[in-house]
Design an enzyme around this catalytic site. Sequence first.
Site, PDB file in Angstrom:
ATOM      1  N   SER A 144       0.915  -1.217  -0.026  1.00 66.15           N
ATOM      2  CA  SER A 144      -0.044  -0.136   0.039  1.00 66.15           C
ATOM      3  C   SER A 144       0.884   1.224  -0.019  1.00 66.15           C
ATOM      4  O   SER A 144       1.935   1.160   0.746  1.00 66.15           O
ATOM      5  CB  SER A 144      -0.912  -0.102   1.228  1.00 66.15           C
ATOM      6  OG  SER A 144      -1.584   1.233   1.447  1.00 66.15           O
ATOM      7  N   TYR A 157      -2.248   0.095  10.389  1.00 65.80           N
ATOM      8  CA  TYR A 157      -2.292  -0.146   8.758  1.00 65.80           C
ATOM      9  C   TYR A 157      -0.674   0.335   8.372  1.00 65.80           C
ATOM     10  O   TYR A 157      -0.358  -0.617   7.437  1.00 65.80           O
ATOM     11  CB  TYR A 157      -3.623   0.612   8.190  1.00 65.80           C
ATOM     12  CG  TYR A 157      -3.560   0.094   6.833  1.00 65.80           C
ATOM     13  CD1 TYR A 157      -4.240  -1.226   6.329  1.00 65.80           C
ATOM     14  CD2 TYR A 157      -3.103   0.758   5.525  1.00 65.80           C
ATOM     15  CE1 TYR A 157      -4.484  -1.458   4.997  1.00 65.80           C
ATOM     16  CE2 TYR A 157      -3.219   0.493   4.175  1.00 65.80           C
ATOM     17  CZ  TYR A 157      -3.922  -0.798   3.978  1.00 65.80           C
ATOM     18  OH  TYR A 157      -4.078  -0.939   2.667  1.00 65.80           O
ATOM     19  N   LYS A 161       1.638  -2.272   6.417  1.00 68.66           N
ATOM     20  CA  LYS A 161       2.176  -2.266   4.864  1.00 68.66           C
ATOM     21  C   LYS A 161       3.473  -2.057   4.938  1.00 68.66           C
ATOM     22  O   LYS A 161       4.267  -2.191   3.868  1.00 68.66           O
ATOM     23  CB  LYS A 161       0.905  -1.424   4.261  1.00 68.66           C
ATOM     24  CG  LYS A 161      -0.355  -1.845   4.234  1.00 68.66           C
ATOM     25  CD  LYS A 161      -0.348  -3.322   3.492  1.00 68.66           C
ATOM     26  CE  LYS A 161      -1.651  -3.868   2.903  1.00 68.66           C
ATOM     27  NZ  LYS A 161      -1.827  -4.923   2.313  1.00 68.66           N
TER      28      LYS A 161
END
Length: 295
Positions: A144, A157, A161
């Site tokens: 990401s 998150y 990632k």
Amino acid sequence: MKRNTDLLQAGRVAVITGAAKGIGAALAEHFARLGLRLCLLDNDGAALAQLAERLDTEVCCITGDVCDTAALTRLRDTAFDRFGETAILVNNAGISAGADPWHDMVAWRRQMEVNFFSIVQTQILFVEPMLAQAGRSAIINLGSKEGITTPPGNAAYSVAKAGVKVLTEQLAHELLMAAGDKITAHLFVPGYTWTPMNFPHQDLSNLADKPDEPWTAAQLIDYFIPRFEQGDFYILCPDNAVNAELDALRLQWAADDLILNRPALSRWHPDYREAFAAYVSDGLAKNNHVTGAAK
């Protein structure tokens, strides 16, 4: 850089986690059209069965959670026992729900288990038999942009990632040192995409409801495939709001935070907002000038 066209030949086998919807389903549909056989994992068994029904290829479905080692082991055993190989392994399963830097350890652990440790576990299970099988193969890990420029708002998150990025870089290098180009690794970084993770309460089958900015999952795969075929490691995808030039400027700014010793996440820092806006404006203008001159 080794081309991967041989991995997309009819009869080869692709394994995809998080395959029932979104990017995973779009990949499965594309691979099926090429004639690849598929071994698919998802925790939504009903959606997985519906996908399998519309795929014109041989499909084996495993219902399970990517955090469950037993489910991942069944996925591996099914791929090798039933189909005899894994030509392409796609670690696609993921969640967006996370936490900020000093709250909710339960959410932190879930985020890391799904988005990071499940990939580590899958590689532990698959790499050795992929090395032992005849022929070349590839591992594709879903990253990401939030793991590269790490914007504020969902620290868990971004950390997960960022871990996927580093893990996949390390995987690519270690595989090269161990076996040359027998197994290649690739970091697939989507842009803003019309998927259930980004639009959990929308009917994604109704494209009339799609905002202008995101790409559809099918558009994303159309961008990804030729770059995977030519062997790219970093496959950074644009969307309708952010083109490749803007992506490059944002990535360069983020890297320069460390080199220039700016404050953390200076792109969003109140003292640097105007400087970042001017940097982007100048960069895009220069790029457009060069592109225009080339024409």
